[in-house]
Each structure stands twice: as C-alpha cells, then as structure tokens.
Scaffold this motif. Structure first.
Motif, PDB file in Angstrom:
ATOM      1  N   TYR A   1       3.924  45.957  54.470  1.00 60.01           N
ATOM      2  CA  TYR A   1       4.631  45.119  53.498  1.00 60.01           C
ATOM      3  C   TYR A   1       6.022  45.693  53.271  1.00 60.01           C
ATOM      4  O   TYR A   1       6.168  46.891  52.983  1.00 60.01           O
ATOM      5  N   ILE A   2       7.045  44.823  53.423  1.00 62.52           N
ATOM      6  CA  ILE A   2       8.427  45.251  53.207  1.00 62.52           C
ATOM      7  C   ILE A   2       8.805  44.997  51.750  1.00 62.52           C
ATOM      8  O   ILE A   2       8.802  43.853  51.278  1.00 62.52           O
ATOM      9  N   LEU A   3       9.126  46.066  51.042  1.00 67.80           N
ATOM     10  CA  LEU A   3       9.488  45.975  49.631  1.00 67.80           C
ATOM     11  C   LEU A   3      10.901  45.421  49.464  1.00 67.80           C
ATOM     12  O   LEU A   3      11.738  45.556  50.361  1.00 67.80           O
ATOM     13  N   PRO A   4      11.198  44.809  48.313  1.00 70.43           N
ATOM     14  CA  PRO A   4      12.558  44.328  48.052  1.00 70.43           C
ATOM     15  C   PRO A   4      13.563  45.489  48.038  1.00 70.43           C
ATOM     16  O   PRO A   4      13.177  46.638  47.791  1.00 70.43           O
ATOM     17  N   PRO A   5      14.847  45.199  48.295  1.00 73.77           N
ATOM     18  CA  PRO A   5      15.849  46.274  48.399  1.00 73.77           C
ATOM     19  C   PRO A   5      16.047  47.095  47.131  1.00 73.77           C
ATOM     20  O   PRO A   5      16.526  48.225  47.197  1.00 73.77           O
ATOM     21  N   GLU A   6      15.639  46.548  45.967  1.00 73.71           N
ATOM     22  CA  GLU A   6      15.814  47.329  44.731  1.00 73.71           C
ATOM     23  C   GLU A   6      14.920  48.566  44.671  1.00 73.71           C
ATOM     24  O   GLU A   6      15.068  49.412  43.794  1.00 73.71           O
ATOM     25  N   PHE A   7      13.985  48.679  45.624  1.00 76.89           N
ATOM     26  CA  PHE A   7      13.136  49.869  45.693  1.00 76.89           C
ATOM     27  C   PHE A   7      13.742  50.976  46.568  1.00 76.89           C
ATOM     28  O   PHE A   7      13.122  52.011  46.777  1.00 76.89           O
ATOM     29  N   ASN A   8      14.945  50.746  47.075  1.00 79.31           N
ATOM     30  CA  ASN A   8      15.578  51.787  47.902  1.00 79.31           C
ATOM     31  C   ASN A   8      17.082  51.535  47.970  1.00 79.31           C
ATOM     32  O   ASN A   8      17.626  51.208  49.012  1.00 79.31           O
ATOM     33  N   VAL A   9      17.766  51.671  46.840  1.00 74.01           N
ATOM     34  CA  VAL A   9      19.196  51.385  46.767  1.00 74.01           C
ATOM     35  C   VAL A   9      19.987  52.564  47.347  1.00 74.01           C
ATOM     36  O   VAL A   9      19.890  53.684  46.850  1.00 74.01           O
ATOM     37  N   ARG A  10      20.732  52.288  48.418  1.00 79.71           N
ATOM     38  CA  ARG A  10      21.490  53.336  49.097  1.00 79.71           C
ATOM     39  C   ARG A  10      22.939  53.361  48.592  1.00 79.71           C
ATOM     40  O   ARG A  10      23.367  52.507  47.831  1.00 79.71           O
ATOM     41  N   SER A  11      23.720  54.318  49.072  1.00 82.14           N
ATOM     42  CA  SER A  11      25.114  54.445  48.625  1.00 82.14           C
ATOM     43  C   SER A  11      26.026  53.470  49.362  1.00 82.14           C
ATOM     44  O   SER A  11      25.764  53.085  50.504  1.00 82.14           O
ATOM     45  N   LYS A  12      27.112  53.071  48.708  1.00 80.72           N
ATOM     46  CA  LYS A  12      28.102  52.175  49.319  1.00 80.72           C
ATOM     47  C   LYS A  12      28.717  52.828  50.554  1.00 80.72           C
ATOM     48  O   LYS A  12      29.005  52.166  51.548  1.00 80.72           O
ATOM     49  N   LYS A  13      28.914  54.134  50.468  1.00 80.29           N
ATOM     50  CA  LYS A  13      29.520  54.889  51.582  1.00 80.29           C
ATOM     51  C   LYS A  13      28.665  54.764  52.844  1.00 80.29           C
ATOM     52  O   LYS A  13      29.184  54.549  53.943  1.00 80.29           O
ATOM     53  N   LEU A  14      27.335  54.876  52.681  1.00 81.90           N
ATOM     54  CA  LEU A  14      26.424  54.774  53.826  1.00 81.90           C
ATOM     55  C   LEU A  14      26.482  53.373  54.429  1.00 81.90           C
ATOM     56  O   LEU A  14      26.537  53.212  55.650  1.00 81.90           O
ATOM     57  N   LEU A  15      26.489  52.354  53.573  1.00 84.64           N
ATOM     58  CA  LEU A  15      26.500  50.974  54.046  1.00 84.64           C
ATOM     59  C   LEU A  15      27.751  50.682  54.877  1.00 84.64           C
ATOM     60  O   LEU A  15      27.682  50.070  55.940  1.00 84.64           O
ATOM     61  N   GLU A  16      28.893  51.148  54.397  1.00 85.07           N
ATOM     62  CA  GLU A  16      30.145  50.947  55.135  1.00 85.07           C
ATOM     63  C   GLU A  16      30.112  51.678  56.476  1.00 85.07           C
ATOM     64  O   GLU A  16      30.562  51.156  57.497  1.00 85.07           O
TER      65      GLU A  16
ATOM     66  N   GLY B   1      25.674  48.676  67.701  1.00 89.91           N
ATOM     67  CA  GLY B   1      25.923  47.478  68.495  1.00 89.91           C
ATOM     68  C   GLY B   1      26.714  46.422  67.732  1.00 89.91           C
ATOM     69  O   GLY B   1      26.775  46.444  66.502  1.00 89.91           O
ATOM     70  N   GLU B   2      27.288  45.486  68.457  1.00 87.86           N
ATOM     71  CA  GLU B   2      28.182  44.474  67.887  1.00 87.86           C
ATOM     72  C   GLU B   2      27.469  43.535  66.898  1.00 87.86           C
ATOM     73  O   GLU B   2      28.006  43.174  65.876  1.00 87.86           O
ATOM     74  N   GLY B   3      26.261  43.118  67.242  1.00 84.84           N
ATOM     75  CA  GLY B   3      25.578  42.113  66.410  1.00 84.84           C
ATOM     76  C   GLY B   3      24.760  42.680  65.268  1.00 84.84           C
ATOM     77  O   GLY B   3      24.076  41.945  64.561  1.00 84.84           O
ATOM     78  N   HIS B   4      24.847  44.005  65.048  1.00 85.98           N
ATOM     79  CA  HIS B   4      24.019  44.641  64.029  1.00 85.98           C
ATOM     80  C   HIS B   4      24.384  44.165  62.623  1.00 85.98           C
ATOM     81  O   HIS B   4      25.533  44.134  62.241  1.00 85.98           O
ATOM     82  N   MET B   5      23.374  43.762  61.868  1.00 90.97           N
ATOM     83  CA  MET B   5      23.514  43.278  60.491  1.00 90.97           C
ATOM     84  C   MET B   5      24.387  42.026  60.386  1.00 90.97           C
ATOM     85  O   MET B   5      24.912  41.706  59.323  1.00 90.97           O
ATOM     86  N   SER B   6      24.563  41.304  61.504  1.00 93.34           N
ATOM     87  CA  SER B   6      25.274  40.026  61.457  1.00 93.34           C
ATOM     88  C   SER B   6      24.274  38.942  61.070  1.00 93.34           C
ATOM     89  O   SER B   6      23.112  38.998  61.474  1.00 93.34           O
ATOM     90  N   PRO B   7      24.698  37.941  60.274  1.00 99.03           N
ATOM     91  CA  PRO B   7      23.771  36.876  59.853  1.00 99.03           C
ATOM     92  C   PRO B   7      23.101  36.181  61.039  1.00 99.03           C
ATOM     93  O   PRO B   7      23.745  35.882  62.036  1.00 99.03           O
ATOM     94  N   ARG B   8      21.808  35.966  60.933  1.00 95.21           N
ATOM     95  CA  ARG B   8      21.051  35.197  61.930  1.00 95.21           C
ATOM     96  C   ARG B   8      20.781  33.777  61.418  1.00 95.21           C
ATOM     97  O   ARG B   8      20.714  32.844  62.177  1.00 95.21           O
ATOM     98  N   ILE B   9      20.578  33.672  60.115  1.00 97.03           N
ATOM     99  CA  ILE B   9      20.242  32.378  59.493  1.00 97.03           C
ATOM    100  C   ILE B   9      20.980  32.257  58.156  1.00 97.03           C
ATOM    101  O   ILE B   9      21.010  33.216  57.382  1.00 97.03           O
TER     102      ILE B   9
ATOM    103  N   TYR C   1      26.704  35.177  50.492  1.00 94.24           N
ATOM    104  CA  TYR C   1      26.952  36.523  49.942  1.00 94.24           C
ATOM    105  C   TYR C   1      26.809  37.559  51.067  1.00 94.24           C
ATOM    106  O   TYR C   1      26.264  37.283  52.124  1.00 94.24           O
ATOM    107  N   ASP C   2      27.330  38.746  50.811  1.00 94.72           N
ATOM    108  CA  ASP C   2      27.236  39.820  51.807  1.00 94.72           C
ATOM    109  C   ASP C   2      25.811  40.307  51.925  1.00 94.72           C
ATOM    110  O   ASP C   2      25.071  40.354  50.929  1.00 94.72           O
ATOM    111  N   ILE C   3      25.407  40.665  53.142  1.00 89.50           N
ATOM    112  CA  ILE C   3      24.094  41.275  53.331  1.00 89.50           C
ATOM    113  C   ILE C   3      24.134  42.677  52.733  1.00 89.50           C
ATOM    114  O   ILE C   3      25.003  43.485  53.066  1.00 89.50           O
ATOM    115  N   ILE C   4      23.195  42.959  51.843  1.00 82.97           N
ATOM    116  CA  ILE C   4      23.179  44.267  51.174  1.00 82.97           C
ATOM    117  C   ILE C   4      22.654  45.330  52.145  1.00 82.97           C
ATOM    118  O   ILE C   4      23.193  46.409  52.258  1.00 82.97           O
ATOM    119  N   TYR C   5      21.599  45.001  52.869  1.00 80.38           N
ATOM    120  CA  TYR C   5      20.997  45.960  53.808  1.00 80.38           C
ATOM    121  C   TYR C   5      21.094  45.401  55.203  1.00 80.38           C
ATOM    122  O   TYR C   5      20.572  44.357  55.472  1.00 80.38           O
TER     123      TYR C   5
END
Length: 305
Positions: free
Chosen positions: A236-251, A261-269, A301-305
């Motif tokens: 079971y994948i928990l919602p992102p509020e159970f593992n909030v990471r730093s902005k620095k890591l996300l960037e 890779g180029e398509g990583h974290m790019s919107p699929r739908i 909106y921006d993808i958080i994870y």
C-alpha cells in the motif's frame, strides 16, 4: 604523433582506472557478504529464538549505527514518544547509552555496523509482529499509529520516492530496467511490514542488495524496488504527507537528468475539465485538440513527488 601518443596513454589510463574501480567494488561487496554471514545470520538465529515466546504485537524500530546517526535517532525517538502509545525497539552499535536514553526504548539490540545501509540486514529481525521502521532523520509531528490498522490488510506500507526509475541504474541492472516506470521506487525511510505475511519478504532484501551492491554504489532503494516487484507484494502506497522531503532534494532530483532520465517525474496523465462550463446549462464549447493539452499544462499543479 606526440598528440596521438598522449591520447593513447590517456585512454589506457581510463581503462585501467575503470578496471580498478570494478575490482574494488566487487571486493567490498564480497567482504561485506562475509561479514554479514558471520554476524547477521548468527544474530538472526538468536533473535528468532529469543522473540518466539516474547513477540509483541505492534511497535516502531530504529536502526542507528554510528555516533551521529545514534544522536539523530535519540532526538527522533523523543519526538515520536509524544505521538504514540506503542513501544520502540532500537538496533545500534553504540555501547555508551545513558539510562535516560534507554527509557525511550522497550528493548535494545547491540549489532555490528557493516556499512552505511546496514538497515537491510537488521530490518527483518524486528521483535514486533507489526512494525513501522523509521530512519533516524524522521520527524513525526502527528499521531501515525493508525498505520498499524493498515497492516491488517497489507503486508508492506511505503511512500513513493522522488526516484521512479533511475536511468543510470537501468543501464547497469537488467532486473531493475525490466520493471515498468509506473512501479516507482519507494522510500526506504519509512516502511511498515507484518510478520503475519505468508512470506516475510524483507528477509530476502539483503540477498538482492548484496548482489547489486557494486552497481548501485551501496544505495538500498533500487534493490528494494526489485524485491517488491519480484515477490508480488501486497503493497500500500501511503499519501505524500507521510514522508515530506526537503525542497532542496526535490529540486536536485528534478534537475538531474543524467541519473533519472529526461522523462522522470514528467506528467503522464492530466485529470481536469478543460471546459469549465461543463456542469452548467450552457452549451459546451468545442475546444480544439491542440489546445486541450496546452490548457491542461497551464492549469495543473506541480508534482510534489
């Protein structure tokens, strides 16, 4: 001629250097495996024997190896204590533990610090029937005891990691590359798991970790992704509020196209009504197809994870 000779020497140097690093990585992997066999397997036998009569229902565990991680763990455990009614168990290599620090834990196991990701070796030896494992840098700010309720229905709980499918690892490990992008990596910092599962798959994690230790540079999440996929785990994948990471890591992750890779974290739908009048009595506008994606991209909106 002189230039060609220099280029040959340079190429030869890089070949030798690559061979050296490959041999070194394999040697380290082999040595770690030997140490693991000596300490972990003996420890596991003792742990199973000791816990068979005294296993507790629900609890949290930390694996804190090294002074800095131990100190970080103590702070994390002190904060967790404010939000849980369940006991906490500690695996550590630290011998000097004050009485006040001991009070934070229901039990403490002294273990060997094999490498920076030694959690893969000890995580399956939890004394609890249902376990929530926490990294030492986890900061719990609300009650999360409800996670134990989820373990009645699922074998493993985790959150999606910022890495879905690493391009650099895919090039090195066929087993990892074959897994679809949609089955992203889960973060190893918070894991819930149950010993009630038909097979406690975390027992198998070290085998995959050590198999690819040289190719992953000792990183644990690629082997965890392979483990969960191969064993068809009830996950079971928990919602992102159970593992909030730093902005620095996300960037850092978003901008590192070499590793991910180029398509990583790019919107699929995209999921939204482009025509906002759809629920009114007005006649729907016909929007040209070429405009639909553009409008969706603008409204999303921006993808958080």
């Amino acid at each position: 001629m002189q230039k060609a000779s220099k280029e040959k020497k340079s190429t030869f140097y890089f070949i030798l250097r690559n061979i050296y690093y490959k041999i070194r990585a394999k040697a380290l992997s082999y040595l770690s495996l030997l140490v693991r066999k000596k300490y972990i397997l003996n420890y596991s036998k003792k742990a199973k024997k000791a816990s068979s009569d005294s296993i507790m229902k629900n609890g949290y565990i930390y694996i804190a190896l090294g002074t800095s991680f131990y100190k970080e763990c103590i702070s994390s455990a002190k904060i967790l204590k404010n939000f849980t009614k369940y006991p906490i168990h500690l695996f550590t290599d630290q011998k000097e533990i004050s009485n006040k620090e001991k009070e934070l834990f229901i039990s403490i196991d002294q273990v060997k610090n094999l490498h920076i990701r030694s959690k893969v070796d000890y995580i399956s030896s939890s004394p609890f029937e249902n376990t929530i494992y926490l990294d030492t840098d986890i900061i719990v700010v609300r009650d999360i005891d409800e996670l134990f309720e989820l373990l009645k229905n699922y074998d493993v709980l985790a959150t999606l990691d910022t890495a879905r499918k690493r391009e650099n690892i895919s090039k090195l490990i066929k087993e990892y590359e074959k897994i679809p992008y949609a089955f992203g990596e889960v973060n190893g910092g918070l894991l819930g798991y149950s010993k009630n599962a038909k097979i406690n798959i975390l027992n198998k994690w070290p085998n995959i970790f050590y198999k690819y230790m040289d190719k992953t540079g000792g990183w644990d999440q690629p082997s965890l992704r392979i483990l969960l996929w191969k064993n068809k785990t009830s996950l079971y994948i928990l919602p992102p509020e159970f593992n909030v990471r730093s902005k620095k890591l996300l960037e850092k992750v978003k901008n590192n196209k070499i590793i991910f890779g180029e398509g990583h974290m790019s919107p699929r739908i995209y999921h939204m009504h482009i025509n906002e009048d759809i629920y009114t009595t007005k006649e729907s506008k016909i929007i040209p197809l070429r405009e639909i994606v553009k409008k969706a991209m603008k409204k999303a909106y921006d993808i958080i994870y």
